[in-house]
Design an enzyme around this catalytic site. Sequence first.
Site, PDB file in Angstrom:
ATOM      1  N   ASP A 112       3.387   7.880   5.215  1.00  0.00           N
ATOM      2  CA  ASP A 112       4.462   7.189   5.941  1.00  0.00           C
ATOM      3  C   ASP A 112       4.948   8.099   7.071  1.00  0.00           C
ATOM      4  O   ASP A 112       4.335   8.157   8.134  1.00  0.00           O
ATOM      5  CB  ASP A 112       5.559   6.812   4.939  1.00  0.00           C
ATOM      6  N   LYS A 140       0.520   3.895   6.967  1.00  0.00           N
ATOM      7  CA  LYS A 140       1.314   3.008   7.818  1.00  0.00           C
ATOM      8  C   LYS A 140       1.040   3.286   9.287  1.00  0.00           C
ATOM      9  O   LYS A 140       0.969   4.445   9.701  1.00  0.00           O
ATOM     10  CB  LYS A 140       2.810   3.197   7.545  1.00  0.00           C
ATOM     11  N   PHE A 161       7.867  -2.095   4.130  1.00  0.00           N
ATOM     12  CA  PHE A 161       8.054  -1.458   2.831  1.00  0.00           C
ATOM     13  C   PHE A 161       7.266  -2.215   1.764  1.00  0.00           C
ATOM     14  O   PHE A 161       7.480  -3.396   1.538  1.00  0.00           O
ATOM     15  CB  PHE A 161       9.530  -1.376   2.450  1.00  0.00           C
ATOM     16  N   VAL A 162       6.347  -1.498   1.120  1.00  0.00           N
ATOM     17  CA  VAL A 162       5.457  -2.133   0.137  1.00  0.00           C
ATOM     18  C   VAL A 162       5.680  -1.545  -1.258  1.00  0.00           C
ATOM     19  O   VAL A 162       6.122  -0.408  -1.406  1.00  0.00           O
ATOM     20  CB  VAL A 162       3.972  -1.981   0.542  1.00  0.00           C
ATOM     21  N   ARG A 174       6.230  -0.160  -9.976  1.00  0.00           N
ATOM     22  CA  ARG A 174       5.018   0.661  -9.989  1.00  0.00           C
ATOM     23  C   ARG A 174       3.895   0.005 -10.785  1.00  0.00           C
ATOM     24  O   ARG A 174       2.713   0.211 -10.511  1.00  0.00           O
ATOM     25  CB  ARG A 174       5.317   2.031 -10.631  1.00  0.00           C
TER      26      ARG A 174
END
Length: 192
Positions: A112, A140, A161-162, A174
Amino acid sequence: MQEDLERVLFNEQTILARLDELAAQISDDYRRHELTVIAVLNGSLMFMADLLRRIPLPLKLDCLSVASYHGRTETSGEVIFRSTTADPSFGGQVAPPDVKGRDVLLLDDILDSGNTLAAIGDKLQTVQPRSVRVCVLLRKKKPRARPVNADYVGFDIEDEFVVGYGLDFDERYRNLPCIGVLRKELIASGWP
Ligand code: IMP
Ligand code: MG
């Protein structure tokens, strides 16, 4: 959990098919090397388990746990290393794994801002590994706070946001078998 997703990006079958390809590439590249894998917990747990079982090479496995001071969806530049086998004598910090002279493959869930992997990379260099490569499941598309070169990438994704397949929002999701974009209103409102 699935209903909290705005949309699914990669289902389980797609993820595993991509891991077949990644594992083949890694196995080929490290055929003549003794590999040490360092997985960054907790996000890379599922990725690590599924990827490593596809690599038929002798390898060593070490896990690092990293806490970054962060909000719920953004990391800051500050990274603290944690370990269950902490050596407090290492300058007050947790000692990096002993990988002197070894070929290291760093595994993480997502690239990220780059802060986490850059900090781990810096720390590993202090123990003089022979080589360090980076493997991430997701990368990303965005400018990074710190440049990190990912040598193996599962999927490039937009800057959203994943969650799922190891990735969390506030330690949740998770265990989703797929990866998807979390509904924006859940991020904005926080948890009930
Ligand atoms: P970075 O230091 O900003 O590159 O991000 C490091 C960590 O932030 C990753 O290993 C993830 O645990 C977390 N992270 C970054 N983006 C996401 C996301 O979209 N979903 C869930 N976790 C994320
Ligand atoms: Mg996280």
